[in-house]
Scaffold this active site. Structure first.
Site, PDB file in Angstrom:
ATOM      1  N   SER A 144       4.032  20.248  35.789  1.00 15.84           N
ATOM      2  CA  SER A 144       3.243  21.920  36.135  1.00 15.84           C
ATOM      3  C   SER A 144       2.156  21.312  34.603  1.00 15.84           C
ATOM      4  CB  SER A 144       4.253  22.326  35.852  1.00 15.84           C
ATOM      5  OG  SER A 144       3.095  24.094  35.305  1.00 15.84           O
ATOM      6  N   HIS A 185       0.045  26.845  42.463  1.00 16.63           N
ATOM      7  CA  HIS A 185       1.762  28.059  42.893  1.00 16.63           C
ATOM      8  C   HIS A 185       0.825  29.009  42.208  1.00 16.63           C
ATOM      9  CE1 HIS A 185       5.163  29.410  40.828  1.00 16.63           C
ATOM     10  NE2 HIS A 185       4.785  30.098  42.088  1.00 16.63           N
ATOM     11  N   MET A 238       0.793  33.089  41.521  1.00 22.75           N
ATOM     12  CA  MET A 238       1.140  34.068  40.817  1.00 22.75           C
ATOM     13  C   MET A 238       0.632  34.592  40.677  1.00 22.75           C
ATOM     14  SD  MET A 238       4.089  32.090  38.608  1.00 22.75           S
ATOM     15  CE  MET A 238       2.845  30.613  38.251  1.00 22.75           C
ATOM     16  N   MET A 280      11.647  29.981  42.468  1.00 21.90           N
ATOM     17  CA  MET A 280      11.790  29.820  41.120  1.00 21.90           C
ATOM     18  C   MET A 280      13.050  29.625  40.549  1.00 21.90           C
ATOM     19  SD  MET A 280       8.474  30.223  40.593  1.00 21.90           S
ATOM     20  CE  MET A 280       8.847  29.389  38.656  1.00 21.90           C
ATOM     21  N   GLY A 282       6.115  33.285  34.742  1.00 23.89           N
ATOM     22  CA  GLY A 282       5.207  34.121  34.070  1.00 23.89           C
ATOM     23  C   GLY A 282       5.711  33.078  33.215  1.00 23.89           C
ATOM     24  N   PHE A 283       6.133  32.135  31.987  1.00 24.73           N
ATOM     25  CA  PHE A 283       6.244  30.885  31.269  1.00 24.73           C
ATOM     26  C   PHE A 283       6.451  29.346  31.014  1.00 24.73           C
ATOM     27  CE2 PHE A 283       6.794  35.581  30.821  1.00 24.73           C
ATOM     28  CZ  PHE A 283       5.107  35.488  29.607  1.00 24.73           C
ATOM     29  N   GLY A 284       5.688  28.901  30.549  1.00 23.23           N
ATOM     30  CA  GLY A 284       6.716  27.176  30.716  1.00 23.23           C
ATOM     31  C   GLY A 284       7.934  27.702  29.481  1.00 23.23           C
ATOM     32  N   ASP A 293      11.077  25.327  40.956  1.00 23.49           N
ATOM     33  CA  ASP A 293      10.210  24.912  39.494  1.00 23.49           C
ATOM     34  C   ASP A 293      11.219  25.961  38.238  1.00 23.49           C
ATOM     35  OD1 ASP A 293       7.728  25.745  37.999  1.00 23.49           O
ATOM     36  OD2 ASP A 293       7.316  26.654  39.933  1.00 23.49           O
ATOM     37  N   GLY A 294      10.805  25.686  36.977  1.00 22.75           N
ATOM     38  CA  GLY A 294      11.354  26.033  36.079  1.00 22.75           C
ATOM     39  C   GLY A 294      12.664  25.568  35.265  1.00 22.75           C
ATOM     40  N   GLY A 295      12.667  25.572  33.903  1.00 20.35           N
ATOM     41  CA  GLY A 295      14.045  24.581  33.292  1.00 20.35           C
ATOM     42  C   GLY A 295      13.967  23.124  34.419  1.00 20.35           C
ATOM     43  N   SER A 334       7.132  21.579  30.453  1.00 18.03           N
ATOM     44  CA  SER A 334       6.923  21.142  29.261  1.00 18.03           C
ATOM     45  C   SER A 334       8.460  19.858  29.208  1.00 18.03           C
ATOM     46  CB  SER A 334       7.952  22.603  28.750  1.00 18.03           C
ATOM     47  OG  SER A 334       8.872  23.027  29.451  1.00 18.03           O
TER      48      SER A 334
HETATM   49  C1  DX5 Z   1       6.256  29.192  35.790  1.00 14.25           C
HETATM   50  C2  DX5 Z   1       5.294  28.540  36.385  1.00 14.25           C
HETATM   51  C3  DX5 Z   1       6.122  27.063  35.885  1.00 14.25           C
HETATM   52  C4  DX5 Z   1       6.199  26.605  35.093  1.00 14.25           C
HETATM   53  C5  DX5 Z   1       7.156  25.608  34.640  1.00 14.25           C
HETATM   54  O1  DX5 Z   1       6.745  30.832  35.626  1.00 14.25           O
HETATM   55  O2  DX5 Z   1       5.532  28.227  37.602  1.00 14.25           O
HETATM   56  O3  DX5 Z   1       5.211  26.103  37.303  1.00 14.25           O
HETATM   57  O4  DX5 Z   1       5.205  26.027  34.327  1.00 14.25           O
HETATM   58  O5  DX5 Z   1       7.290  25.233  33.179  1.00 14.25           O
HETATM   59  P1  DX5 Z   1       8.407  24.474  32.883  1.00 14.25           P
HETATM   60  O6  DX5 Z   1       8.714  23.425  33.267  1.00 14.25           O
HETATM   61  O7  DX5 Z   1       8.738  24.451  31.375  1.00 14.25           O
HETATM   62  O8  DX5 Z   1       9.511  25.406  32.793  1.00 14.25           O
HETATM   63 ZN    ZN Z   2       4.739  27.053  38.885  1.00 18.02          ZN
END
Ligand code: DX5
Ligand code: ZN
Length: 214
Positions: free
Chosen positions: A7, A65, A67, A136, A141-143, A174-176, A197
């Site tokens: 990402s 993606h 959002m 998800m 919303g955030f990395g 996607d996420g974490g 991240s």
């Molecule tokens: C979050 C995004 C993700 C994000 C994932 O809303 O859709 O794609 O970049 O970041 P990480 O891998 O750090 O959770």
């Molecule tokens: Zn994403």
């Protein structure tokens, strides 16, 4: 399948070309591009003008993606910007079936995204239209957020649904995602893992991508 889609939300926006070139040279498969509107999610990221520049340098498919609320309004704009795969949230579409068809008609691969709080069974009537379903594993919303463990159950439920209705459909998470949980997600039935991240904050992003694939 075992695909990695890093990402760019966690890339250095002042050095996007450099980071895209690093990904070109790595073992990753897609480039994940997160578009946020400040309404569907609390954060604002970037839109079509930035994606056009990413596209100029990218040698791999752009996995965009969205959002954003009512993503159907912008299908042709994201095609023009260079999206190859366009995924839209179930929760953001009043007419999901229409939007998925519009994405396909524009010549892209289409996908539906589910928030952690949205049940897999709600895809019963649209999974046959999807090239990919994105689950998800954090609230979008955030990395850099913590992986939600219930995602493993959802991957297994989605695998059953796809086996019944659309065996070709790819399952993306996607996420974490980290080098610790990636193999468990692939074992549960995921095909594509997004990692922000864990890739960009690591000392050696290309090596981390290699580890995520193993
Ligand atoms: C979050 C995004 C993700 C994000 C994932 O809303 O859709 O794609 O970049 O970041 P990480 O891998 O750090 O959770
Ligand atoms: Zn994403």
């Amino acid at each position: 399948m075992k695909l990695i889609s890093p990402s760019l939300l966690s890339a250095d926006f002042g050095n996007l070309q450099r980071d895209v070139e690093m990904l070109n040279a790595s073992e990753c498969d897609w480039l994940h591009v997160d578009v946020m509107d400040g309404i569907f999610v609390p954060n604002i990221s970037f839109g079509q003008p930035v994606i056009k520049h990413i596209k100029k340098h990218a040698q791999k498919p752009l996995d965009v993606h969205l959002m954003i609320m009512d993503p159907g309004r912008y299908v042709n704009d994201f095609k023009a910007a260079g999206a190859d795969i366009l995924t839209v949230h179930y929760e953001a579409c009043t007419h999901l079936d229409r939007t998925l068809h519009a994405i396909k008609d524009a010549g892209m691969q289409c996908g539906t995204v589910l928030n952690p709080g949205t049940a897999v069974m709600l895809l019963e009537d649209t999974v046959q239209l999807c090239d990919v379903v994105l689950l998800m594993s954090v609230n979008p919303g955030f990395g850099g957020q913590t992986f939600i463990e219930n995602t493993y159950n959802k991957v297994r439920q989605l695998r059953d649904l796809c086996n019944r209705k659309n065996p070709q459909c790819l399952i993306e998470v996607d996420g974490g995602v980290t080098t610790e949980n990636a193999h468990l997600l692939f074992e549960a039935g995921a095909d594509v893992l997004v990692a922000g991240s864990s890739v960009f904050k690591s000392a050696n992003p290309a090596e981390t991508i290699k580890q995520l694939k193993r």
